[in-house]
Structures are given as C-alpha cells and as structure tokens.
Design an enzyme around this catalytic site. Structure first.
Site, short mmCIF file in Angstrom:
data_model
loop_
_atom_site.label_atom_id
_atom_site.label_comp_id
_atom_site.label_asym_id
_atom_site.label_seq_id
_atom_site.Cartn_x
_atom_site.Cartn_y
_atom_site.Cartn_z
N LYS A 277 0.86 -1.17 0.00
CA LYS A 277 0.00 0.00 0.00
C LYS A 277 0.91 1.23 0.00
O LYS A 277 1.47 1.60 1.03
CB LYS A 277 -0.91 -0.01 1.24
N CYS B 23 13.50 11.15 6.12
CA CYS B 23 13.44 10.70 7.51
C CYS B 23 14.80 10.79 8.19
O CYS B 23 14.88 10.88 9.41
CB CYS B 23 12.89 9.29 7.59
#
Length: 504
Positions: free
Chosen positions: A202, A311
């Site tokens: 996903k 990140c």
C-alpha cells in the site's frame, strides 16, 4: 506507463507523450489518466478513484484506483494461496526474478523518474538517483536469497543433534511513504520476496504511480500471480485489514511515529510482528577539528536532499564554537546559491514540497525560531508562484526550546546552534526521544569511536552526509522504530528462526 483495457478512451486516459511533453500544463480532471491496482496478476481499474497532484503546480494530473476492504481481503487470500508455491522455490530462483525486475526498472529508468518528479516534486536528477537506488536494493536482495543461513549447533547431549533453520514468515502487508516512494517500497518488497514471503504493498496516496511502474515490472517478468500485489486507497481501512486479518503475518511500515504507535496498539490483539521505520530528529555534530568545507557539504547533503523531506534529514545542526562563525557563513553562502524550482527545470536543487500543509509547517518553524531569538540568515518564506515551494533557509543561534529543535522539520530549513564541549554535544544529540540517524564531522579518530559508542541512533555518519547503502542495516532506536531494513538484517526481518532437535 503501460496501457490497460479501456486505454483508448480519450475521456479517461492521456497518452504518455501528452503527459510528459511539458511540466507546466493544466488539464481538465475528466482528461487525466486513471491508473490501476495490481491484484493477483491482473491490472484492475476500480470505480472508486482519488486524484494524484503535481506539487509543482498544485494540479491533479492523474487519478489512482482505490480498493475497498472486501476486495483487499480477497487479495490477502490470493497472497496466502501463492505463498506455498513461492516459498517452495529455491532462493536462487527467487533471486533470478528479483534481478529481472531490477533490470526492467533500469530499462525504464528515465520514464519512471519523470513520473516520480511529477508526483513528488523532487528534482529530476534525484528521481533518477532514486530509481537507481531501488535497482540496487533489488540486486542486493536477489543475491541475499542465497544466504538465508541457518546453522548446526554443537550438541551437548549424547544422542541428539540441534539445528536452526530460517523459514519465511508468510503474507506481508507493506505500507510505504511518499518522500522516497519507489526506494522505500522496494526496501520492503525485495527482502520479503527474497525470503520466500508474498507481499501486498500500500503506497502513500500522494505517490502511487511509480509503484504502478514497479507492478508493471513484476508483471513483465512473469512473477507468479499473487506473489506481489499493489493496492491503494483509505489508509485506515487498509491498515485495519492488515492488522485484523490473520492471514497477514507481518506488517512493515515507514511513516510517522504517531501512526506507528497506532499500529503497535492494533497489532497487540494478534501479537502480530511489525517492522517500523518512524520519525527522526537527527542531529549533526561539527567539531572544531573538522574539515570545514567537507563539514558544510556533508551537512547540506544531509539537510537539503529531497527538499529536506527525508526521515534521515539533518534536523539539528550543532557546531563547536571555534568554527561556528565560519561554518554559519559558508553554509549560508552555499544555501543562497541553491536553485529552487520545478523538478524539471535545469539545475534545480530544491523542488516543491509535498503539499500546502508542509509549506505551512515550514513557515511555522521559521517564525517560531525567530520569535525565540534565532537569526534568519537566508530564505524563510514560500516562493511567489503556483505550487508548494519554500526557500532554502538557514537559521543561526537557534534556542533549544524552538520548535525546529523539538519537532521533525520536514522542510529545507537548516537550524544551527553552537556548543562548547564534546560532552555537551553528545548530551544534546541524545536529548530527543528519537534515534534514527546522526552525523558527526571530526578528524579525531578517538572521538569517532567515542561517538560510535555513545550516540543513541540506529545509524551514524562520520564525515558522511549520506550513510544509506543497500548492504548495511537501516533503522532507528527509541521512538524511531523497530527492526532494520537493508543489509543481511533486512532479509532476517521476514524470516522465522526455528530450532530443530533431533534424537538419533
């Protein structure tokens, strides 16, 4: 992108040539192309779609099919059915599939990179680099399939022998983010498939299209149906089905700590294993003995790559007082020279941010820092043009109670503050509840080893602003996550360890 059933419908599809011929277009919603899901070896266009926008224009340029929960449950059943045959293949055979997928992505590198820039806003050169990174990850794990080692344990009871074997965990639900939409998806899918698992991906709703290209690559090499599937749609519905469906044996997620905490709570009911790569508040420590030019270059790479939306981006830059003024001066000069613009424009280094909220948060962090006494040396505002652009920014003398030193700043905003001693720098670096990455610039070998031992982070770049590589583990400590991706550890994340005791 490949054509699908119905591709000759002019009210729904645009040709690739029309889609890519220029980057300043505005097209009617009824004319954008609809991209499909990939379910059990078939491309499926659903009646429910959502828009995909170009951050450089703020306009929708495509729409993506969405899945509902009953259809997702069927996809999970299909993945479970495919698991038996896939795990039975030799590691070498699985690796050959991964090599072929990598080669297919490489063949389509430029096309996929352009799609990535359209949906992320990142500079095209960086998109090309990301496709290369994904290709390298696939080749790495294609080879790691040969090295899913167990072991024979020297026995300590007469008449018994003890072995350890590694077995694939089962169906994997993978949830990837928007900032590196292809590479961070491949970091999950490649090791899962290499280990003998089947996987359902996903991707983020902002950036599903380059993952459609990945599905096309899987289809092109005739990956057995059900081994890899691509879904899209409601994050909460898909996440809940992954959590609650007992056929999903593991979830791998990259995203915010807040969502990771919800997954942890949801996984408790079935004690479902999770791999979590979560938020960071990554420090950079620059010591007096550092090579100034290399330290500035490294800090800028760690800060501004991917428009600061990484990140492992540098979030807090601590510089020792002996070189503080020189460092700030040089970094400001270099930052002012950076070109901000549409990712398709020549020589752009800072692209569009992902959406309006990202721009607002960047402005909030800059305003808050200045109100607390920081000096704004360059940038600090959005560009006066369509899309979501923010100037490359340098803040100096940033107080420790500023938002940009307490919250992850997913933006091209460099926050710099001085320190006096090594002990003070280490304490500041470790003060956050996160521990994903850290960076240090020094020519003192003894100090380097002290930092290796004392810095609380899953990764430490010493004189290196870009420490990520396919053959080394990637992940964090504290609230930055559980587990590791990449390296041999990346394969282990999808394997169960089983002890076999044999009485002779």
């Amino acid at each position: 992108m490949a054509d699908y059933p119905g591709a000759n419908r002019p009210d729904v599809f645009l040709s690739r040539e029309k889609l890519y011929e220029r980057n300043d277009y505005v097209i009617k919603w009824s004319m954008v192309k609809t991209y499909p899901l990939y379910l059990n070896g078939e491309f499926v266009t659903t009646n429910k779609q959502f828009p995909v926008k170009n951050p450089a224009t703020g306009q929708a340029f495509a729409q993506m099919s969405a899945i509902d929960r009953p259809r997702l449950a069927l996809a999970i059943q299909d993945a479970h059915a495919a698991f038996t045959g896939w795990r039975a293949l030799t590691g070498k055979a699985r690796g050959e599939y991964l090599h072929k997928i990598a080669n297919e992505l490489e063949r389509r590198r430029d096309e996929i990179a352009r799609t990535m820039t359209l949906e992320t806003g990142k500079p095209l050169a960086q998109s090309v680099g990301e496709v290369g990174m994904a290709v390298d990850h696939l080749h790495w794990f294609a080879e790691e399939t040969r090295r899913g080692y167990g072991r024979i344990i020297p026995h300590q009871t007469d008449g018994k022998r003890n072995l350890v074997v590694k077995t694939p965990i089962g169906v994997v639900g993978a949830i990837s983010p928007w900032n590196f939409p292809l590479a961070l998806s491949v970091r999950k899918i490649a090791p899962a498939l290499a280990a003998g698992c089947t996987a359902i991906l996903k991707p983020a709703s902002y950036t599903p299209l380059c993952n459609v290209a990945f599905a096309e690559a899987c289809d092109a090499v005739k990956l057995p149906k059900g081994v890899f599937q691509l879904v899209a749609g409601s994050a909460s519905e898909i996440g809940d089905e992954f959590l609650q469906n007992p056929l999903v044996r593991k979830i791998s997620f990259t995203g915010s700590t807040e969502v990771g905490q919800r997954l942890i709570a949801g996984a408790a009911a079935q004690v479902k294993p999770l791999s979590l790569e979560l938020g960071g508040l990554n420090p950079v420590l620059v010591f007096d003995d550092a090579d100034l030019e290399k330290a500035v270059e490294g800090a800028m790479l760690a800060k501004f790559r991917n428009t600061g939306q990484s990140c492992i981006a540098a979030n807090r830059i601590y510089v020792q007082r002996g070189i503080y003024d020189a460092f700030v001066k040089l970094m400001t000069e270099k930052t002012k020279a950076m070109k901000v613009g549409d990712g398709f424009e020549p020589d752009v280094q800072i692209g569009a941010m992902i959406d309006e909220n990202a721009v607002k948060k960047a402005l909030e962090h800059v305003t808050d820092a200045v109100q607390h006494g920081a000096r704004l040396l360059c940038g600090g505002k959005r560009l006066d043009r369509p899309g979501y652009f923010f100037e490359a920014t340098v803040l100096a003398d940033v107080p420790k109670d500023s938002l940009c030193l307490k919250e992850e700043t997913f933006a091209p905003v460099a926050a710099i503050t001085p320190f006096a001693t090594e002990a003070e720098a280490i304490a500041a670096a470790n003060s956050a509840p996160f521990g994903l990455a850290a960076y240090a610039f020094t020519r003192d070998l003894s100090r380097s080893f002290r930092l290796m031992e004392q810095i609380e982070a899953g990764m430490l770049g010493i004189n290196d602003g870009l420490p990520t590589t396919s053959n080394a583990p990637f992940g964090g400590v504290k609230q930055s996550g559980w587990g590791r991706e990449l390296g041999s550890e990346g394969l282990d994340s999808f394997l169960e360890t089983k002890h076999i005791s044999i009485a002779l």
